[in-house]
Motif scaffolding. Sequence first.
Motif, mmCIF file in Angstrom:
data_model
loop_
_atom_site.group_PDB
_atom_site.id
_atom_site.type_symbol
_atom_site.label_atom_id
_atom_site.label_comp_id
_atom_site.label_asym_id
_atom_site.label_seq_id
_atom_site.Cartn_x
_atom_site.Cartn_y
_atom_site.Cartn_z
ATOM 1 N N TRP A 22 0.840 -1.203 0.000
ATOM 2 C CA TRP A 22 0.000 0.000 0.000
ATOM 3 C C TRP A 22 0.868 1.243 0.000
ATOM 4 C CZ3 TRP A 22 -5.287 0.999 0.002
ATOM 5 C CH2 TRP A 22 -6.135 -0.123 0.085
ATOM 6 N N GLU A 23 0.368 2.280 -0.671
ATOM 7 C CA GLU A 23 0.982 3.604 -0.473
ATOM 8 C C GLU A 23 -0.055 4.468 0.231
ATOM 9 O OE1 GLU A 23 1.839 5.159 -4.522
ATOM 10 O OE2 GLU A 23 0.025 6.350 -4.207
ATOM 11 N N ILE A 57 5.342 4.104 1.231
ATOM 12 C CA ILE A 57 4.975 2.892 0.490
ATOM 13 C C ILE A 57 5.471 1.701 1.317
ATOM 14 C CG2 ILE A 57 5.321 1.600 -1.665
ATOM 15 C CD1 ILE A 57 6.026 4.665 -2.672
ATOM 16 N N LYS A 357 -3.633 4.048 -1.671
ATOM 17 C CA LYS A 357 -3.905 3.145 -2.815
ATOM 18 C C LYS A 357 -3.180 1.833 -2.606
ATOM 19 C CE LYS A 357 -3.737 6.341 -6.700
ATOM 20 N NZ LYS A 357 -2.583 7.200 -6.597
ATOM 21 N N LEU A 359 -1.157 -1.224 -4.100
ATOM 22 C CA LEU A 359 -0.292 -1.333 -5.277
ATOM 23 C C LEU A 359 -0.188 -2.749 -5.814
ATOM 24 C CD1 LEU A 359 2.571 1.144 -4.304
ATOM 25 C CD2 LEU A 359 0.502 1.607 -5.588
ATOM 26 N N ASN A 360 -0.675 -3.738 -5.092
ATOM 27 C CA ASN A 360 -0.750 -5.092 -5.664
ATOM 28 C C ASN A 360 -1.942 -5.809 -5.074
ATOM 29 O OD1 ASN A 360 -0.135 -5.868 -3.090
ATOM 30 N ND2 ASN A 360 1.494 -7.243 -3.675
#
Length: 361
Positions: A22-23, A57, A357, A359-360
Amino acid sequence: MTEQHFISPVYSKDISEGTVTWESPSNIALVKYWGKKQHQIPENPSISFTLSACKTITSLTFQKKTATENFDFEVYLEGERKPDFEPKIETFFKRIEAYVPFLKDFKFKIETKNTFPHSSGIASSASGMSALALCLMSLEKQFNPEMTREFFNQKASFLARLGSGSACRSIEGDLIVWGENETVTAASDLFGVKYPFPVHENFKNYQDTILLIDKGEKQVSSTVGHNLMHGHPFAERRFEQAHENLAALKSVLESGDLDAFIAIIESEALTLHAMMMTSMPYYILMKPNTLEVLNKIWAFRKETGLHIGFTLDAGANVHVLYPKTESENILKFITTELAPYCQNGQFICDEIGMGAKQLNN
Ligand code: PMV
């Protein structure tokens, strides 16, 4: 709603290993949280702009193991093992253990990095704790895929709060309220909620240029500062004032009155520092260059009529806030007149953001 709402069932599903990333952004309070009760419950409500460029991140890699007495994790910052970060994470894990039942069933590797310069004096606790809370929620979601997005965000904010109070305002954007109050009745002491009322166009894409005045370690931590509000001679009146300022901000946010907005946020910033200066023991986190910059901002505003204002965190850095439509002239002023007061001329251009957000998957 009470804490009970966030206690998970013991899951029967088996998850063996994986990684989630996550960021999560930093945030800047307009009405400040300063003073807390037990378990990071705020003494007064606060409201913040979620930022966009300043973020952490974090990847959480997990591997199932036989449950043990202790937590099992390692922390890396930019690829380098950071044993000195581990006591803070250990404390966080202890605080959230009742709500995250699988913590001792996994070996964790926590890999983290910030987009802002290391030791820039920008607190990474809000972005860092919210990013880690979101990673843990992604793991919990693997156990419980039916979980709603609303619950996911609420619990991520609830967990982040237990890491660092203001971190609960970093999950979503663009304006977040935390702490029970009579203006935003949906707000909670337990987690941040999106500001639910109309916001004028003037505040869309609002800019925050962060002047790095002093990159040194703070002499007094926020934890100590919050505690000094216990028995503080002006505490009760200050807590009431935060309620009043939040109520006043509601009409300002709706009408788009930039002058009134600036008056509230600058007063909030200076009140925060006034609380520090009138604590016992008293202390000052502003530096001479902080004051130079504030005076320059006031003079430039008077001269040009542009809507440049400031707020401060618990430190010497200055957040210069202004509408995007005025950014050309204001940025020129910052570069030529304010940058010389920053350490190595450094500042960061940020703006309002919409939250964290993944990220994976
Ligand atoms: O989240 P903490 O405990 O580091 O407290 C931060 C408090 C301020 O940044 C000074 C104000 C705020 O509301 O973010």
